[in-house]
Design an enzyme around this catalytic site. Structure first.
Site, PDB file in Angstrom:
ATOM      1  N   TYR B 115     -55.666 -26.464 -32.771  1.00 13.25           N
ATOM      2  CA  TYR B 115     -56.403 -26.273 -34.017  1.00 13.25           C
ATOM      3  C   TYR B 115     -55.480 -26.468 -35.207  1.00 13.25           C
ATOM      4  O   TYR B 115     -54.293 -26.105 -35.138  1.00 13.25           O
ATOM      5  CB  TYR B 115     -56.971 -24.852 -34.089  1.00 13.25           C
ATOM      6  CG  TYR B 115     -58.205 -24.635 -33.258  1.00 13.25           C
ATOM      7  CD1 TYR B 115     -59.461 -24.926 -33.754  1.00 13.25           C
ATOM      8  CD2 TYR B 115     -58.102 -24.131 -31.968  1.00 13.25           C
ATOM      9  CE1 TYR B 115     -60.601 -24.711 -32.990  1.00 13.25           C
ATOM     10  CE2 TYR B 115     -59.229 -23.916 -31.192  1.00 13.25           C
ATOM     11  CZ  TYR B 115     -60.476 -24.205 -31.715  1.00 13.25           C
ATOM     12  OH  TYR B 115     -61.595 -24.000 -30.945  1.00 13.25           O
ATOM     13  N   TYR B 154     -57.599 -25.690 -24.249  1.00 17.06           N
ATOM     14  CA  TYR B 154     -56.388 -25.034 -24.758  1.00 17.06           C
ATOM     15  C   TYR B 154     -56.185 -23.669 -24.105  1.00 17.06           C
ATOM     16  O   TYR B 154     -57.148 -23.033 -23.669  1.00 17.06           O
ATOM     17  CB  TYR B 154     -56.402 -24.931 -26.288  1.00 17.06           C
ATOM     18  CG  TYR B 154     -57.526 -24.124 -26.893  1.00 17.06           C
ATOM     19  CD1 TYR B 154     -57.434 -22.730 -27.023  1.00 17.06           C
ATOM     20  CD2 TYR B 154     -58.667 -24.751 -27.388  1.00 17.06           C
ATOM     21  CE1 TYR B 154     -58.450 -21.988 -27.611  1.00 17.06           C
ATOM     22  CE2 TYR B 154     -59.695 -24.023 -27.972  1.00 17.06           C
ATOM     23  CZ  TYR B 154     -59.580 -22.647 -28.082  1.00 17.06           C
ATOM     24  OH  TYR B 154     -60.582 -21.923 -28.662  1.00 17.06           O
ATOM     25  N   ARG B 164     -59.341 -22.253 -22.276  1.00 19.85           N
ATOM     26  CA  ARG B 164     -60.709 -22.475 -22.743  1.00 19.85           C
ATOM     27  C   ARG B 164     -61.178 -23.876 -22.349  1.00 19.85           C
ATOM     28  O   ARG B 164     -60.471 -24.855 -22.611  1.00 19.85           O
ATOM     29  CB  ARG B 164     -60.796 -22.358 -24.278  1.00 19.85           C
ATOM     30  CG  ARG B 164     -60.512 -21.019 -24.916  1.00 19.85           C
ATOM     31  CD  ARG B 164     -61.423 -19.874 -24.507  1.00 19.85           C
ATOM     32  NE  ARG B 164     -62.825 -20.205 -24.188  1.00 19.85           N
ATOM     33  CZ  ARG B 164     -63.797 -20.420 -25.074  1.00 19.85           C
ATOM     34  NH1 ARG B 164     -63.547 -20.335 -26.361  1.00 19.85           N
ATOM     35  NH2 ARG B 164     -65.029 -20.712 -24.702  1.00 19.85           N
ATOM     36  N   HIS B 167     -64.509 -27.366 -26.186  1.00 24.99           N
ATOM     37  CA  HIS B 167     -65.727 -26.912 -26.857  1.00 24.99           C
ATOM     38  C   HIS B 167     -65.670 -27.230 -28.336  1.00 24.99           C
ATOM     39  O   HIS B 167     -64.599 -27.382 -28.912  1.00 24.99           O
ATOM     40  CB  HIS B 167     -65.925 -25.399 -26.666  1.00 24.99           C
ATOM     41  CG  HIS B 167     -64.797 -24.583 -27.200  1.00 24.99           C
ATOM     42  ND1 HIS B 167     -63.663 -24.308 -26.482  1.00 24.99           N
ATOM     43  CD2 HIS B 167     -64.604 -24.003 -28.417  1.00 24.99           C
ATOM     44  CE1 HIS B 167     -62.828 -23.590 -27.215  1.00 24.99           C
ATOM     45  NE2 HIS B 167     -63.364 -23.401 -28.399  1.00 24.99           N
ATOM     46  N   HIS B 169     -67.145 -25.523 -31.876  1.00 25.32           N
ATOM     47  CA  HIS B 169     -67.792 -24.356 -32.473  1.00 25.32           C
ATOM     48  C   HIS B 169     -68.901 -24.825 -33.418  1.00 25.32           C
ATOM     49  O   HIS B 169     -68.687 -25.736 -34.214  1.00 25.32           O
ATOM     50  CB  HIS B 169     -66.781 -23.527 -33.273  1.00 25.32           C
ATOM     51  CG  HIS B 169     -65.715 -22.895 -32.428  1.00 25.32           C
ATOM     52  ND1 HIS B 169     -65.822 -21.618 -31.940  1.00 25.32           N
ATOM     53  CD2 HIS B 169     -64.525 -23.359 -31.983  1.00 25.32           C
ATOM     54  CE1 HIS B 169     -64.733 -21.309 -31.242  1.00 25.32           C
ATOM     55  NE2 HIS B 169     -63.922 -22.358 -31.249  1.00 25.32           N
TER      56      HIS B 169
HETATM   57 FE   LIG Z   1     -62.196 -22.472 -29.920  1.00 34.74          FE
END
Ligand SMILES: [Fe+3]
Lengths: 193, 253
Positions: B115, B154, B164, B167, B169
């Site tokens: 991110y 990640y 995870r 995905h 969000h």
């Molecule tokens: Fe996330």
């Protein structure tokens, strides 16, 4: 009047996670009150967890009626510059009724807004955070006709107190949100049907 | 650094949770460790008030978005790394009505699973040509569309070797504040699904499936991008006087 939610169709919620900070908050998100409006008030407080520790990664959204009672809101909460894509902020005339604030490292937020009307004397709050799989709703009640309010009337006194913003000084109100705790500590959270 | 739980312990905890019949996750889903101190223990108070302010909601318009906000591959001078995808779908209320002229916001990791957020310490590379934030307004049919890159999986520190699944969000508004939804869209066939307590916090298998986008070959663009469809249905009551809101939606669409 309201449709019954069919659990067989709706899209499930997932946590906002820890990394929304560069996506959802926007400049002026907590500044609902047009600058210079003499009616402007401040609502502020902290978001706390079950141990009373600040939740440093909560995101709060606010929705309220216009002081004149209108509930239709207005666009323009997060105006963007079509040339650069930068956030321009609110244009300072319309009251959109919508605010969004991410708390600081102490779990603290501040909202500058106009007082809601006497017949709906509350600011509705949605709470999002890492660790919260489905957001929570609550209401911050400001001074007004509380005796008419069905929600407040139905609560025992210690629970009711968690929904009442505490006047600190002229135009400044304190409203802490405790996600978990005993009946007199935990904020009353709401479910709409 | 505290000792992290092993995956097999998390697996056993997840297996022990019985579906409660609801579409949404329980806020006290133990295998997702961060829920422990952040879920209410007092009962929620039911509001059945036709005058409730929450039965209406914020409105957005063309001033709130720019034309390029829904193309995450064109927000920097250079081209981002990764597999190009488009994600399209419709936003509906629980009665099947389109949610028009409302704001859809997305954010995601880059193709390496990182991110553009200071607190993301995953040592995968940042991509100077990808931020991973998009927004748009739904059209007259409730439709939306984004062009982006497929995000990477990640790691996180819920437990040892926690990853995870890839995905995106999503943040959605309906015509009422009660319809507000924040969720995550997943990709079909992800091998990480069985191990992820956030995905599995939705305990009803059919509801969980609704978080997974569908690959639609007709939505793929030749020599450009792979196409996915992700439709979203918002729960929650709304005010009955929606004629005016519908008109606003038409204006915005
Ligand atoms: Fe996330």
């Amino acid at each position: 009047m309201n449709e019954k939610v069919t659990a067989g169709q709706i899209t499930p919620s997932q946590t906002v996670g820890p990394f929304y900070g560069y996506a959802l908050p926007f400049t002026g998100g907590g500044d609902l009150a047009p600058p210079g409006d003499p009616r402007g008030i401040t609502l502020h407080g902290r978001v706390l967890d079950g141990e009373g520790a600040p939740v440093p990664d909560a995101l709060l959204e606010f929705w309220q009626a216009h002081p004149d009672g209108s509930r239709t809101g207005a666009p323009g909460s997060m105006r963007r510059d079509p040339v650069t894509g930068a956030v321009l902020g609110r244009h300072g005339v319309d009251f959109t009724g919508f605010g969004r604030v991410s708390v600081d490292a102490d779990g603290h937020y501040a909202l500058r807004t106009l007082p809601p009307p006497p017949d709906a004397p509350y600011i509705s709050v949605a709470v999002f955070a890492r660790g919260l799989l489905l957001h929570l709703y609550t209401r911050a009640y400001l001074p007004g006709r509380h005796e008419d309010d069905a929600l407040l009337r139905g609560l025992p006194p210690e629970r009711r107190a968690t929904l009442l913003a505490v006047p600190e000084r002229e135009g400044v109100h304190r409203f802490d949100i405790r996600l978990q705790g005993g009946a007199g500590e935990e904020t009353v959270f709401l479910e709409f049907r | 650094m505290s000792e992290l739980t092993h995956q097999d312990v998390i697996d056993a905890e997840m297996a022990a949770v019985r579906p409660d019949g609801g579409a949404h996750p329980s806020r006290s889903y133990g295998p997702y460790r961060s829920t422990a101190l952040r879920h209410p223990v007092q009962p929620l108070v039911v509001v059945e008030d036709p005058e409730a302010v929450e039965l209406t909601g914020p409105v957005f318009g063309h001033t709130d978005v720019t034309a390029l906000d829904n193309d995450l591959t064109r927000q920097h001078p250079g081209e981002p790394l990764g597999e190009r995808i488009t994600v399209t779908g419709r936003v509906l209320d629980s009665g099947g009505r389109p949610v028009r002229g409302q704001l859809v916001e997305i954010w995601q990791a880059n193709a390496s699973g990182r991110y553009a957020h200071q607190r993301d310490q995953h040592p995968a590379p940042l991509d100077p040509n990808f931020t991973g934030v998009g927004r748009c307004l739904t059209d007259g049919e409730g439709g939306y569309a984004f062009t982006t890159v497929k995000p990477g999986a990640y790691p996180w520190r819920n437990h040892l070797n926690a990853w995870r699944p890839a995905h995106i969000h999503f943040s959605l508004f309906g015509t009422a504040f009660t319809q507000r939804l924040v969720t995550q869209m997943y990709f079909p066939g992800d091998p990480l699904f069985p191990y992820d307590p956030i995905y599995r916090s939705v305990t009803d298998p059919a509801a969980r499936e609704r978080l997974v986008a569908e690959y639609v070959h007709e939505l793929s663009r030749p020599e450009q991008s792979l196409g996915y469809r992700f439709d979203i249905v918002l729960g929650g009551p709304r005010a009955t006087w929606t004629e005016q809101q519908d008109r606003q939606g038409d204006d915005a669409a």
